[in-house]
Design a protein around this motif. Structure first.
Motif, PDB file in Angstrom:
ATOM      1  N   ASP A 199       0.825  -1.208   0.000  1.00 35.66           N
ATOM      2  CA  ASP A 199       0.000   0.000   0.000  1.00 35.66           C
ATOM      3  C   ASP A 199       0.864   1.265   0.000  1.00 35.66           C
ATOM      4  O   ASP A 199       0.549   2.248  -0.678  1.00 35.66           O
ATOM      5  CB  ASP A 199      -0.935   0.018   1.217  1.00 35.66           C
ATOM      6  CG  ASP A 199      -2.187  -0.812   1.001  1.00 35.66           C
ATOM      7  OD1 ASP A 199      -2.451  -1.212  -0.152  1.00 35.66           O
ATOM      8  OD2 ASP A 199      -2.914  -1.063   1.981  1.00 35.66           O
ATOM      9  N   GLN A 246       1.218   4.241  -2.942  1.00 40.36           N
ATOM     10  CA  GLN A 246       1.161   5.684  -2.704  1.00 40.36           C
ATOM     11  C   GLN A 246       2.383   6.377  -3.283  1.00 40.36           C
ATOM     12  O   GLN A 246       2.280   7.462  -3.872  1.00 40.36           O
ATOM     13  CB  GLN A 246       1.045   5.963  -1.204  1.00 40.36           C
ATOM     14  CG  GLN A 246      -0.294   5.546  -0.628  1.00 40.36           C
ATOM     15  CD  GLN A 246      -0.451   5.880   0.837  1.00 40.36           C
ATOM     16  OE1 GLN A 246      -1.552   5.969   1.338  1.00 40.36           O
ATOM     17  NE2 GLN A 246       0.648   6.064   1.551  1.00 40.36           N
ATOM     18  N   GLU A 247       3.547   5.772  -3.123  1.00 38.68           N
ATOM     19  CA  GLU A 247       4.758   6.355  -3.681  1.00 38.68           C
ATOM     20  C   GLU A 247       4.708   6.370  -5.208  1.00 38.68           C
ATOM     21  O   GLU A 247       5.113   7.343  -5.841  1.00 38.68           O
ATOM     22  CB  GLU A 247       5.982   5.557  -3.215  1.00 38.68           C
ATOM     23  CG  GLU A 247       6.287   5.704  -1.733  1.00 38.68           C
ATOM     24  CD  GLU A 247       7.533   4.945  -1.344  1.00 38.68           C
ATOM     25  OE1 GLU A 247       7.968   4.056  -2.107  1.00 38.68           O
ATOM     26  OE2 GLU A 247       8.083   5.234  -0.274  1.00 38.68           O
ATOM     27  N   LYS A 289       0.012   9.838  -4.485  1.00 42.92           N
ATOM     28  CA  LYS A 289      -1.246  10.177  -3.820  1.00 42.92           C
ATOM     29  C   LYS A 289      -1.515   9.189  -2.689  1.00 42.92           C
ATOM     30  O   LYS A 289      -0.988   8.070  -2.702  1.00 42.92           O
ATOM     31  CB  LYS A 289      -2.429  10.089  -4.793  1.00 42.92           C
ATOM     32  CG  LYS A 289      -2.358  10.959  -6.016  1.00 42.92           C
ATOM     33  CD  LYS A 289      -3.575  10.692  -6.913  1.00 42.92           C
ATOM     34  CE  LYS A 289      -3.525  11.501  -8.195  1.00 42.92           C
ATOM     35  NZ  LYS A 289      -4.699  11.211  -9.057  1.00 42.92           N
ATOM     36  N   MET A 290      -2.350   9.585  -1.756  1.00 46.73           N
ATOM     37  CA  MET A 290      -2.833   8.659  -0.748  1.00 46.73           C
ATOM     38  C   MET A 290      -3.775   7.651  -1.407  1.00 46.73           C
ATOM     39  O   MET A 290      -4.355   7.918  -2.471  1.00 46.73           O
ATOM     40  CB  MET A 290      -3.567   9.407   0.360  1.00 46.73           C
ATOM     41  CG  MET A 290      -2.710  10.438   1.068  1.00 46.73           C
ATOM     42  SD  MET A 290      -1.325   9.681   1.972  1.00 46.73           S
ATOM     43  CE  MET A 290      -2.206   8.918   3.334  1.00 46.73           C
ATOM     44  N   LEU A 291      -3.950   6.498  -0.776  1.00 48.39           N
ATOM     45  CA  LEU A 291      -4.801   5.459  -1.352  1.00 48.39           C
ATOM     46  C   LEU A 291      -6.209   5.969  -1.639  1.00 48.39           C
ATOM     47  O   LEU A 291      -6.764   5.729  -2.713  1.00 48.39           O
ATOM     48  CB  LEU A 291      -4.873   4.245  -0.407  1.00 48.39           C
ATOM     49  CG  LEU A 291      -3.563   3.538  -0.084  1.00 48.39           C
ATOM     50  CD1 LEU A 291      -3.834   2.359   0.851  1.00 48.39           C
ATOM     51  CD2 LEU A 291      -2.861   3.057  -1.343  1.00 48.39           C
ATOM     52  N   GLU A 307      -7.210   8.972  -2.133  1.00 48.02           N
ATOM     53  CA  GLU A 307      -7.196   9.957  -3.216  1.00 48.02           C
ATOM     54  C   GLU A 307      -7.205   9.271  -4.577  1.00 48.02           C
ATOM     55  O   GLU A 307      -7.859   9.747  -5.518  1.00 48.02           O
ATOM     56  CB  GLU A 307      -5.981  10.868  -3.088  1.00 48.02           C
ATOM     57  CG  GLU A 307      -6.045  11.829  -1.921  1.00 48.02           C
ATOM     58  CD  GLU A 307      -4.779  12.669  -1.785  1.00 48.02           C
ATOM     59  OE1 GLU A 307      -4.886  13.786  -1.255  1.00 48.02           O
ATOM     60  OE2 GLU A 307      -3.700  12.195  -2.205  1.00 48.02           O
ATOM     61  N   GLY A 352      -8.986   3.803   2.202  1.00 49.40           N
ATOM     62  CA  GLY A 352      -8.527   3.316   0.909  1.00 49.40           C
ATOM     63  C   GLY A 352      -9.008   1.911   0.612  1.00 49.40           C
ATOM     64  O   GLY A 352      -8.282   1.123   0.000  1.00 49.40           O
TER      65      GLY A 352
END
Length: 214
Positions: free
Chosen positions: A84, A88-89, A93-95, A97, A168
Motif C-alpha cells: 500500500d 502511494q509512492e 497520492k494517498m490510497l 485519493e 482506501g
C-alpha cells in the motif's frame, strides 16, 4: 525499490512499546512455540519455510497485515514491504485519493503494476486487501514465497474498520462492505498456502501462530 517499514509508519495500529514487547517475546520463544492446530490450517500446502523464502500476507482490510507483518519481519530477521505504501509512492497520492480521483479500476491497475515490479528476497510482504483481485499479481507473489491468509470474520472486520471512507478500501460502485467480504473470501482461500485465524486474537498470538504455521 523495496520499502522497509519502521514501526512508526504502521497506521497507528499499535504503539512502539507494544511492537517491541511482542518482538522480544516472539523472537525469544520462536523455537519453542506451543502447538495449537485448531487455529492454523496448513492442509494441502506441503510447504516449509526456506531461508530465502518470502512471506506474503493476504487478508481483509483490518486483518492486521501491516502490523503483524512488521513484527513478523523483526522476529525472523527479514525486511518488511508494505505494498500500500509502495502504491502511494508510485501514484504520488494517498490510497483514498487514488480511489476518489481515478476510481477503483485505476487503483487496481496501479496495485498490479506495483506488485509485479517487486523482486523481494527474504522479506515479509503485506498486501492490500484487493491484491487478490489480480490473477497476475497473485501468480507473481506465489512464485516468490509462501502466501499466508490472515482470516477474520465479517463482524470482526466491521468492528475494526473505523475509517471506511478514508482508509482506501476498494469497493466497486454500489458494493457494500458485506458484498466485498463475500466476493473476496473465495479468492483468499484460493491463493492461500496457509491460513491463520485472527478473530478475537491478540497481536502476539497471531504472530506466534504465523511462525508456527511456517
Amino acid at each position: 525499490m523495496n520499502y522497509i517499514l519502521k514501526p512508526a509508519h504502521v497506521n497507528g495500529a499499535c504503539e512502539d512499546e507494544q511492537i517491541a514487547y511482542v518482538v522480544r517475546r516472539t523472537a525469544s520463544d520462536n523455537l519453542h512455540l506451543p502447538r495449537n492446530p485448531t487455529k492454523v490450517s496448513t492442509e494441502g500446502s506441503g510447504s516449509s519455510m526456506h531461508h530465502h523464502t518470502n512471506i506474503i500476507l493476504i487478508g481483509m482490510p483490518g486483518a492486521g497485515k501491516s502490523t503483524v507483518g512488521v513484527i513478523l519481519a523483526k522476529s525472523l530477521g527479514m525486511q518488511f514491504i508494505d505494498t500500500d505504501i509502495l502504491i502511494q509512492e508510485r501514484a504520488g497520492k494517498m490510497l483514498q485519493e487514488i480511489l476518489d480521483e481515478d476510481g477503483p479500476d485505476a487503483f487496481k491497475r496501479i496495485e498490479e503494476e506495483t506488485i509485479l515490479s517487486l523482486q523481494p528476497r527474504h522479506a515479509v510482504i503485506a498486501t492490500g486487501g484487493s491484491a487478490v483481485c489480480s490473477r497476475n499479481a497473485m501468480a507473481h507473489l506465489k512464485s516468490a514465497g509462501v502466501v499466508v491468509y490472515l482470516e477474520i470474520a465479517y463482524d470482526e472486520m466491521e468492528k475494526r474498520l473505523k475509517n471506511i471512507t478514508t482508509r482506501g478500501i476498494v469497493l466497486l460502485p454500489g458494493q457494500s462492505l458485506r458484498g466485498m467480504y463475500d466476493e473476496r473470501i473465495p479468492l483468499y482461500e484460493k491463493y492461500a498456502d496457509l491460513t491463520v485465524a485472527c478473530s478475537d486474537e491478540d497481536l502476539e498470538s497471531v504472530v506466534r501462530r504465523v511462525i508456527e504455521a511456517l
